[in-house]
Design an enzyme around this catalytic site. Structure first.
Site, mmCIF file in Angstrom:
data_model
loop_
_atom_site.group_PDB
_atom_site.id
_atom_site.type_symbol
_atom_site.label_atom_id
_atom_site.label_comp_id
_atom_site.label_asym_id
_atom_site.label_seq_id
_atom_site.Cartn_x
_atom_site.Cartn_y
_atom_site.Cartn_z
ATOM 1 N N SER A 54 -1.703 9.403 35.932
ATOM 2 C CA SER A 54 -3.099 9.137 35.597
ATOM 3 C C SER A 54 -3.152 8.251 34.359
ATOM 4 C CB SER A 54 -3.831 10.457 35.329
ATOM 5 O OG SER A 54 -5.031 10.181 34.640
ATOM 6 N N HIS A 84 -3.322 6.638 39.601
ATOM 7 C CA HIS A 84 -4.492 7.511 39.614
ATOM 8 C C HIS A 84 -5.441 7.032 38.506
ATOM 9 C CE1 HIS A 84 -6.609 11.303 40.473
ATOM 10 N NE2 HIS A 84 -6.837 11.360 39.175
ATOM 11 N N ASP A 138 -9.074 7.577 36.707
ATOM 12 C CA ASP A 138 -10.147 8.549 36.497
ATOM 13 C C ASP A 138 -11.413 7.877 35.999
ATOM 14 O OD1 ASP A 138 -8.905 11.190 36.981
ATOM 15 O OD2 ASP A 138 -7.496 10.468 35.475
ATOM 16 N N MET A 162 -15.145 8.428 34.769
ATOM 17 C CA MET A 162 -16.057 9.465 34.253
ATOM 18 C C MET A 162 -17.319 8.815 33.719
ATOM 19 S SD MET A 162 -13.322 11.659 32.078
ATOM 20 C CE MET A 162 -11.758 12.181 32.780
ATOM 21 N N HIS A 206 -10.431 8.318 41.302
ATOM 22 C CA HIS A 206 -11.014 9.668 41.256
ATOM 23 C C HIS A 206 -12.360 9.574 40.556
ATOM 24 C CE1 HIS A 206 -10.586 13.969 39.279
ATOM 25 N NE2 HIS A 206 -11.634 13.870 40.072
ATOM 26 N N MET A 244 -15.530 10.872 38.969
ATOM 27 C CA MET A 244 -16.182 12.047 38.376
ATOM 28 C C MET A 244 -17.547 11.585 37.910
ATOM 29 S SD MET A 244 -12.850 13.454 36.371
ATOM 30 C CE MET A 244 -11.977 11.923 36.664
ATOM 31 N N MET A 247 -8.658 20.290 41.766
ATOM 32 C CA MET A 247 -8.519 20.213 40.313
ATOM 33 C C MET A 247 -7.844 21.504 39.829
ATOM 34 S SD MET A 247 -9.631 17.282 39.508
ATOM 35 C CE MET A 247 -9.350 17.474 37.733
ATOM 36 N N ASP A 298 -4.432 17.945 40.441
ATOM 37 C CA ASP A 298 -4.714 17.140 39.248
ATOM 38 C C ASP A 298 -5.101 18.027 38.068
ATOM 39 O OD1 ASP A 298 -5.538 15.176 37.461
ATOM 40 O OD2 ASP A 298 -7.216 14.464 38.697
HETATM 41 C C1 DX5 Z 1 -9.087 15.110 34.391
HETATM 42 C C2 DX5 Z 1 -8.507 13.981 35.185
HETATM 43 C C3 DX5 Z 1 -7.026 13.987 35.260
HETATM 44 C C4 DX5 Z 1 -6.330 13.859 33.943
HETATM 45 C C5 DX5 Z 1 -5.075 14.654 34.028
HETATM 46 O O1 DX5 Z 1 -10.448 15.143 34.565
HETATM 47 O O2 DX5 Z 1 -8.994 14.010 36.514
HETATM 48 O O3 DX5 Z 1 -6.539 13.018 36.199
HETATM 49 O O4 DX5 Z 1 -6.019 12.537 33.594
HETATM 50 O O5 DX5 Z 1 -4.484 14.690 32.782
HETATM 51 P P1 DX5 Z 1 -3.291 15.678 32.451
HETATM 52 O O6 DX5 Z 1 -2.193 15.411 33.426
HETATM 53 O O7 DX5 Z 1 -2.945 15.314 31.039
HETATM 54 O O8 DX5 Z 1 -3.814 17.080 32.573
HETATM 55 ZN ZN ZN Z 2 -8.037 12.682 38.042
#
Ligand code: DX5
Ligand code: ZN
Length: 214
Positions: free
Chosen positions: A6, A30, A32, A34, A63, A65, A135, A173
């Site tokens: 990620s 990956h 993310d 947000m 991903h 969010m 998750m 994840d």
């Molecule tokens: C959290 C993200 C993850 C995050 C994971 O909301 O979806 O992908 O980057 O980070 P680690 O591996 O550090 O928990």
């Molecule tokens: Zn993620």
């Protein structure tokens, strides 16, 4: 097992170097996304995804969010995503529509749930999605502690996929590290997402190898 680092935990001043680590040693990017509304954090958007796409030689897994995922599927597909996942909690009754929309761009569709959403809620969609993202922390931040209950949730989803004869993959994840990778592999996980465990490691290539070995 496929390893999907990620980029949330990457060094954004030296993103090119981080992208090369994934190209050389891992399987999937990956990314993310947000929005500060669905989750209490803001990550990055199109300029970053498009920059990564220019150097990525491995597929990009976006991903989402965000609220209203249907508004942005097309732009992420056009930015080069091979896989797009969205939260069931953000789509609810629109879930079928969002899956169809993702597929309409020739992109693999994934459904995501947070640790407090009963897995049964997504059972009606398992015949339709290409992957399920469970998750193992609450979406929003990297570096959180892995929630142990995830193993039972993986088993429940795997059992239902088997029952309906679906080839959909299971991705996990949050809080993933070489310490729990072995147990996750045994539980049947297909794709492991790891942020901190890869990019905050002294040797990211070795960290990816350690995750793969489990
Ligand atoms: C959290 C993200 C993850 C995050 C994971 O909301 O979806 O992908 O980057 O980070 P680690 O591996 O550090 O928990
Ligand atoms: Zn993620």
């Amino acid at each position: 097992m496929l390893i999907a680092p990620s980029l949330l935990a990457a060094d954004f001043l030296h993103l090119s170097k981080e992208v090369e680590t994934v190209n050389a040693h891992a399987d999937i990017f990956h990314l993310d996304i947000m929005d500060g509304t669905f989750v209490p954090n803001i990550s990055f958007g199109f300029p970053v995804v498009e920059a990564v796409a220019r150097e990525a030689r491995k597929p990009m897994d976006v991903h989402l969010m965000i609220v209203h995922p249907e508004k942005y599927v097309e732009r992420f597909a056009k930015a080069g995503a091979a896989m797009i996942s969205f939260h069931y909690e953000a789509a609810l009754d629109e879930t079928d529509t969002v899956i169809d929309l993702i597929h309409s761009f020739g992109v693999k569709a994934g459904i995501v749930i947070n640790p407090d959403c009963p897995v049964e809620k997504i059972f009606p969609y398992l015949g339709k999605v290409d992957y399920v993202l469970l998750m193992s922390v609450f979406a929003g931040f990297g570096g959180q502690k892995f929630i142990e209950d995830t193993y039972a949730r993986i088993r429940a989803v795997k059992a239902e996929l088997k029952r309906i004869g679906s080839p959909a993959l299971v991705e996990v994840d949050g809080g993933v590290s070489p310490k729990n990778a072995g147990r996750l592999a045994k539980a049947g996980v297909d794709i492991l997402v790891a942020g901190s465990a890869v990019f905050r490691a002294e040797d990211p290539a070795a960290a990816v190898a350690a995750l793969r070995e489990g």
